[in-house]
Design an enzyme around this catalytic site. Sequence first.
Site, PDB file in Angstrom:
ATOM      1  N   GLU A  56       0.823  -1.203   0.000  1.00 26.17           N
ATOM      2  CA  GLU A  56       0.000   0.000   0.000  1.00 26.17           C
ATOM      3  C   GLU A  56       0.860   1.257   0.000  1.00 26.17           C
ATOM      4  O   GLU A  56       1.937   1.304   0.598  1.00 26.17           O
ATOM      5  CB  GLU A  56      -0.921  -0.005   1.220  1.00 26.17           C
ATOM      6  CG  GLU A  56      -1.927  -1.147   1.189  1.00 26.17           C
ATOM      7  CD  GLU A  56      -2.838  -1.198   2.402  1.00 26.17           C
ATOM      8  OE1 GLU A  56      -3.906  -1.828   2.299  1.00 26.17           O
ATOM      9  OE2 GLU A  56      -2.487  -0.622   3.452  1.00 26.17           O
ATOM     10  N   CYS A  63       3.478   8.533   0.488  1.00 25.14           N
ATOM     11  CA  CYS A  63       4.074   7.661   1.493  1.00 25.14           C
ATOM     12  C   CYS A  63       4.194   6.281   0.869  1.00 25.14           C
ATOM     13  O   CYS A  63       3.175   5.653   0.544  1.00 25.14           O
ATOM     14  CB  CYS A  63       3.209   7.632   2.745  1.00 25.14           C
ATOM     15  SG  CYS A  63       3.801   6.513   4.033  1.00 25.14           S
ATOM     16  N   CYS A  88       6.682  -6.545   7.804  1.00 25.15           N
ATOM     17  CA  CYS A  88       7.809  -5.971   8.529  1.00 25.15           C
ATOM     18  C   CYS A  88       8.229  -6.945   9.623  1.00 25.15           C
ATOM     19  O   CYS A  88       7.386  -7.552  10.285  1.00 25.15           O
ATOM     20  CB  CYS A  88       7.432  -4.621   9.143  1.00 25.15           C
ATOM     21  SG  CYS A  88       8.793  -3.785   9.992  1.00 25.15           S
ATOM     22  N   CYS A 123       6.496  -3.835  15.800  1.00 24.09           N
ATOM     23  CA  CYS A 123       6.157  -2.781  16.767  1.00 24.09           C
ATOM     24  C   CYS A 123       4.704  -2.968  17.210  1.00 24.09           C
ATOM     25  O   CYS A 123       3.817  -3.160  16.374  1.00 24.09           O
ATOM     26  CB  CYS A 123       6.385  -1.410  16.158  1.00 24.09           C
ATOM     27  SG  CYS A 123       8.123  -1.113  15.707  1.00 24.09           S
ATOM     28  N   CYS A 166       1.661  -0.999  15.575  1.00 27.22           N
ATOM     29  CA  CYS A 166       1.661  -0.838  14.118  1.00 27.22           C
ATOM     30  C   CYS A 166       0.970  -2.003  13.426  1.00 27.22           C
ATOM     31  O   CYS A 166       1.250  -3.175  13.715  1.00 27.22           O
ATOM     32  CB  CYS A 166       3.103  -0.720  13.622  1.00 27.22           C
ATOM     33  SG  CYS A 166       3.254  -0.520  11.832  1.00 27.22           S
ATOM     34  N   CYS A 176      -0.667   7.048   9.766  1.00 23.90           N
ATOM     35  CA  CYS A 176       0.559   6.485  10.321  1.00 23.90           C
ATOM     36  C   CYS A 176       0.269   5.253  11.174  1.00 23.90           C
ATOM     37  O   CYS A 176      -0.569   5.285  12.074  1.00 23.90           O
ATOM     38  CB  CYS A 176       1.261   7.544  11.162  1.00 23.90           C
ATOM     39  SG  CYS A 176       2.782   6.973  11.938  1.00 23.90           S
TER      40      CYS A 176
END
Length: 354
Positions: free
Chosen positions: A102, A115, A122, A126, A129, A344
């Site tokens: 995305e 962005c 990932c 985290c 996230c 974010c």
Amino acid sequence: MSLPNKDIDIPKRLDLLGLPREELEKMFFGIGERPFRAKQILKWIYRHRFRDFEPMTDMPIPLRVRLAEDCSIGRLKVADKAASPDGATKLAFALDDGAIVEAVHIPAEGRHTACLSTQVGCALGCKFCATGAMGFVRNLTSREIVGQLLGVEEELGIELTNVVLMGMGEPLMNFEAVSWALDLFSDDNALALGHRRTTLSTVGIPAKIDELLESGLKPKLAISLNAPNDKLRAQIMPEAVKIASIAEILDSASRYATATARWFTVEYVLLGGVNDSITHADALAELLIERPCKVNLIKYNPVEGKEFHAPKDADVENFLGYLCSAGLTATLRQSKGAGISAACGQLASSIRRD
């Protein structure tokens, strides 16, 4: 620069999208052409957006014929698109292996920012996230990173002014592909965005920050810190703290900022009741006051299945005010796209292709 033997063949249907000038120079040298052909084809691909070699009239016909036979200039397929009332647009791109990444377009007065993602998933996990919850699937190629930029521009009919590598993934864990993409972002013959309009966001990998500095690419640097001490950071970013301590990260970021003559940004996601107290603000101010940096506060954007919640507005105002009164340059980011899971920390591949 090490170049291949002139007898080398171009791999069949080599996609030229995402190859920086040095790699194109190697390719042209390998088929007996002068390296300046790389500059020519970069302009056709990125400035003129040609995907057909025949109209590239500053190259000889035999070369154009060979390129048409052996090479291509690809694009990513837009699998889905969602627009937010605040103006943000999220695009999901389908990759050749069926994975989805995305990217987000964030408009502002006089600016169009994209962005972009650098990995599928990932590895850092985290806690706040959405991407981290996916786990790590694979690195993106430079073609797939640059392809997102072209896809955003061409799908939305805009010309981007800024690019931030803040989407899915940790950019410095995909160093070569990200370096190639950054090279194309800044190359005057390609996308010509320049260093000052490109930002790389990282949890902080000191050795790779040093390597980035040595590369000469010089994007603006943002450190996703989110805690004023290693103990709290370990609770919300458990994998990141295994890489380096906060002190080590800030030392490398400070070296980068000094060498590039540009402050780095400390990104700090405010999690309600976790890291948003005045005590935390005081510790953060003490940590950063002597550093060449500014602070960008971000209110937590809700992610389904996560235990965190956004901070109270009063706590945000108090936190920001304390940092400013302590002498830091600090701002509150006005996030866009939360309603379409594009803000974010909210990006995650919810679509799969067989």
